[in-house]
Design a protein around this motif. Sequence first.
Motif, mmCIF file in Angstrom:
data_model
loop_
_atom_site.group_PDB
_atom_site.id
_atom_site.type_symbol
_atom_site.label_atom_id
_atom_site.label_comp_id
_atom_site.label_asym_id
_atom_site.label_seq_id
_atom_site.Cartn_x
_atom_site.Cartn_y
_atom_site.Cartn_z
ATOM 1 N N ALA A 80 0.820 -1.259 -0.017
ATOM 2 C CA ALA A 80 0.072 -0.003 -0.080
ATOM 3 C C ALA A 80 0.673 1.238 0.102
ATOM 4 O O ALA A 80 0.564 2.259 -0.547
ATOM 5 C CB ALA A 80 -1.052 0.162 1.124
ATOM 6 N N SER A 103 2.419 1.541 -3.512
ATOM 7 C CA SER A 103 1.743 2.129 -4.537
ATOM 8 C C SER A 103 1.273 3.519 -4.340
ATOM 9 O O SER A 103 1.245 4.303 -5.460
ATOM 10 C CB SER A 103 0.361 1.221 -4.337
ATOM 11 O OG SER A 103 0.728 -0.211 -4.708
ATOM 12 N N CYS A 104 1.036 3.861 -3.189
ATOM 13 C CA CYS A 104 0.660 5.480 -2.649
ATOM 14 C C CYS A 104 2.014 6.394 -3.068
ATOM 15 O O CYS A 104 1.722 7.458 -3.736
ATOM 16 C CB CYS A 104 0.362 5.426 -1.207
ATOM 17 S SG CYS A 104 -0.178 6.978 -0.739
ATOM 18 N N GLY A 125 -3.728 2.447 2.306
ATOM 19 C CA GLY A 125 -3.284 3.295 1.167
ATOM 20 C C GLY A 125 -3.933 4.607 1.409
ATOM 21 O O GLY A 125 -3.562 5.788 0.948
ATOM 22 N N LEU A 182 -4.757 -3.454 2.329
ATOM 23 C CA LEU A 182 -4.660 -2.448 1.266
ATOM 24 C C LEU A 182 -5.460 -1.016 1.173
ATOM 25 O O LEU A 182 -4.784 -0.002 0.489
ATOM 26 C CB LEU A 182 -4.858 -3.039 -0.360
ATOM 27 C CG LEU A 182 -4.017 -4.273 -0.717
ATOM 28 C CD1 LEU A 182 -4.420 -4.673 -1.809
ATOM 29 C CD2 LEU A 182 -2.602 -3.788 -0.858
ATOM 30 N N SER A 183 -6.407 -1.165 2.117
ATOM 31 C CA SER A 183 -7.073 0.332 2.243
ATOM 32 C C SER A 183 -6.258 1.321 3.070
ATOM 33 O O SER A 183 -6.493 2.342 3.171
ATOM 34 C CB SER A 183 -8.440 0.036 2.914
ATOM 35 O OG SER A 183 -8.384 -0.582 3.944
#
Length: 120
Positions: free
Chosen positions: A21, A24-25, A79, A76-77
């Motif tokens: 996460a 990706s962020c 993120g 993953l949230s």
Amino acid sequence: MHLRESIAKNKKGMSIMLVSALLSCTGQLLWKLSAGTAGTAALLLLFGGYVCYGLGMLCMLIGYRYGELSVLHPVLSAGYVFSLILGAAVLGEPVSVLKVLGVAAVLCGVALIGGSEDAD
């Protein structure tokens, strides 16, 4: 299964998903920064964003090996939390009370889902 037991069982996978996460962020932040930049710096930011995002996806795929999808994927949230922090720190975006409450709701949801795994 209780929250503590579920986290213990899925700890490695959850840790890898948190790294996913964050990467990706960070990749998305670099893409945004590249849009406001010109020349070689823009290309470097864009390429760095692709590298971070790609590594994030690789971590996600690896993380799924160390736990259950229904527990790991909601991690993953996180993120959203990282986006709020990076947006404020790097882009100077304001952090409102509603955004903080939203992040708290996301974190509570992740904790509830992580602890809701059925006992084997």
